[in-house]
Write a protein that holds these residues in place. Sequence first.
Motif, PDB file in Angstrom:
ATOM      1  N   THR A 196      35.893  36.891  39.469  1.00  0.00           N
ATOM      2  CA  THR A 196      37.278  37.371  39.393  1.00  0.00           C
ATOM      3  C   THR A 196      37.400  38.332  38.214  1.00  0.00           C
ATOM      4  O   THR A 196      36.493  38.410  37.364  1.00  0.00           O
ATOM      5  CB  THR A 196      38.270  36.209  39.173  1.00  0.00           C
ATOM      6  N   ILE A 197      38.511  39.044  38.150  1.00  0.00           N
ATOM      7  CA  ILE A 197      38.726  39.922  36.998  1.00  0.00           C
ATOM      8  C   ILE A 197      38.648  39.118  35.701  1.00  0.00           C
ATOM      9  O   ILE A 197      38.002  39.529  34.732  1.00  0.00           O
ATOM     10  CB  ILE A 197      40.088  40.639  37.103  1.00  0.00           C
ATOM     11  N   LYS A 198      39.281  37.957  35.686  1.00  0.00           N
ATOM     12  CA  LYS A 198      39.335  37.132  34.471  1.00  0.00           C
ATOM     13  C   LYS A 198      37.955  36.671  34.026  1.00  0.00           C
ATOM     14  O   LYS A 198      37.651  36.652  32.826  1.00  0.00           O
ATOM     15  CB  LYS A 198      40.230  35.916  34.727  1.00  0.00           C
ATOM     16  N   ASP A 199      37.081  36.319  34.987  1.00  0.00           N
ATOM     17  CA  ASP A 199      35.787  35.719  34.655  1.00  0.00           C
ATOM     18  C   ASP A 199      34.630  36.698  34.683  1.00  0.00           C
ATOM     19  O   ASP A 199      33.477  36.305  34.481  1.00  0.00           O
ATOM     20  CB  ASP A 199      35.491  34.562  35.631  1.00  0.00           C
ATOM     21  N   LEU A 200      34.900  37.968  34.935  1.00  0.00           N
ATOM     22  CA  LEU A 200      33.818  38.935  35.056  1.00  0.00           C
ATOM     23  C   LEU A 200      33.083  39.115  33.730  1.00  0.00           C
ATOM     24  O   LEU A 200      33.701  39.344  32.691  1.00  0.00           O
ATOM     25  CB  LEU A 200      34.379  40.277  35.525  1.00  0.00           C
ATOM     26  N   ASP A 201      31.768  38.998  33.771  1.00  0.00           N
ATOM     27  CA  ASP A 201      30.897  39.243  32.614  1.00  0.00           C
ATOM     28  C   ASP A 201      30.275  40.620  32.816  1.00  0.00           C
ATOM     29  O   ASP A 201      29.416  40.797  33.687  1.00  0.00           O
ATOM     30  CB  ASP A 201      29.830  38.162  32.536  1.00  0.00           C
TER      31      ASP A 201
ATOM     32  N   ALA B 118      39.533  49.829  32.712  1.00  0.00           N
ATOM     33  CA  ALA B 118      39.930  49.944  34.117  1.00  0.00           C
ATOM     34  C   ALA B 118      40.451  48.617  34.651  1.00  0.00           C
ATOM     35  O   ALA B 118      41.490  48.571  35.328  1.00  0.00           O
ATOM     36  CB  ALA B 118      38.747  50.424  34.954  1.00  0.00           C
ATOM     37  N   LEU B 119      39.753  47.528  34.343  1.00  0.00           N
ATOM     38  CA  LEU B 119      40.174  46.217  34.836  1.00  0.00           C
ATOM     39  C   LEU B 119      41.477  45.763  34.195  1.00  0.00           C
ATOM     40  O   LEU B 119      42.283  45.069  34.828  1.00  0.00           O
ATOM     41  CB  LEU B 119      39.066  45.193  34.613  1.00  0.00           C
ATOM     42  N   ASP B 120      41.700  46.153  32.964  1.00  0.00           N
ATOM     43  CA  ASP B 120      42.987  45.847  32.313  1.00  0.00           C
ATOM     44  C   ASP B 120      44.135  46.524  33.061  1.00  0.00           C
ATOM     45  O   ASP B 120      45.200  45.921  33.273  1.00  0.00           O
ATOM     46  CB  ASP B 120      42.979  46.303  30.851  1.00  0.00           C
ATOM     47  N   ILE B 121      43.922  47.771  33.460  1.00  0.00           N
ATOM     48  CA  ILE B 121      44.940  48.491  34.222  1.00  0.00           C
ATOM     49  C   ILE B 121      45.156  47.825  35.578  1.00  0.00           C
ATOM     50  O   ILE B 121      46.292  47.557  35.997  1.00  0.00           O
ATOM     51  CB  ILE B 121      44.528  49.968  34.413  1.00  0.00           C
ATOM     52  N   ILE B 122      44.047  47.536  36.267  1.00  0.00           N
ATOM     53  CA  ILE B 122      44.131  46.973  37.619  1.00  0.00           C
ATOM     54  C   ILE B 122      44.803  45.601  37.612  1.00  0.00           C
ATOM     55  O   ILE B 122      45.638  45.291  38.467  1.00  0.00           O
ATOM     56  CB  ILE B 122      42.722  46.891  38.244  1.00  0.00           C
ATOM     57  N   SER B 123      44.452  44.779  36.626  1.00  0.00           N
ATOM     58  CA  SER B 123      44.999  43.413  36.577  1.00  0.00           C
ATOM     59  C   SER B 123      46.502  43.401  36.315  1.00  0.00           C
ATOM     60  O   SER B 123      47.189  42.439  36.659  1.00  0.00           O
ATOM     61  CB  SER B 123      44.268  42.582  35.526  1.00  0.00           C
TER      62      SER B 123
END
Length: 241
Positions: free
Chosen positions: A204-209, A173-178
């Motif tokens: 952030t999307i990039k740093d989300l664990d 999902a985050l890949d799509i959103i980003s």
Amino acid sequence: MLYIVGLGPGSAELMSPMAQNALENVDVIVGYTTYIKLVKEYIKDKEVVNTGMKREIDRCKKAIELAENGQDVAVISSGDSGIYGMAGLIMEILASQNSNLKIKVVPGITASIGGAALLGAPLMNDFCHISLSDLMTPWEIIDKRLNAAAQGDFVICLYNPKSKGRPNHLKKALDIISTYKGEETIVGIAKDIGRKKEKVIVTTIKDLDDSIVDMTTTVIVGNKFTKVYNGMMYTPRGYNL
């Protein structure tokens, strides 16, 4: 009368007086076993009907049967009963039976609202809810909705973001959103809202664990204007300051 009651995120402080009043005055409480534990103080001498996961249809049909036999019944859901809760299913069943049973939907604080309050004010502009669970909705449809919401730059509240059976849905999902919003987009994680292990993270999307993310977590992805102040996230409404 059949009451369809939203309990809120999980704490008594976040349960509405209307919900508490309904639970006090019904004859029967029907719900998923975990949610029954959240209302044990209201049970007293009431009849309780509880089942495990994936038995929603059975629970709702039993609640309708009891209410049609003259008892006052409460079907409980966490959050709001009309947002991924039992209200829609109850109405589907009643419509299929052409029943005239009287119902009352009792609203509750849904996870996105409870989580947003902990995170700051991320929902100050247009936002949407998308569940990442593909048990009821095919992933192809979820994918289409994610693309549309991200392209429209909605703040996106992701429900059911990750489970043992769906470990990669949040990443997908985050890949799509980003793709539309960028990897620096602010994201809020709200876990176990209103419960003992409550936890919030702004990232952030990039740093989300995503290692702490599970089915008791709501993920709120900001829009391109969402900012961080004092460790909290907020989305400007558009005022000219």
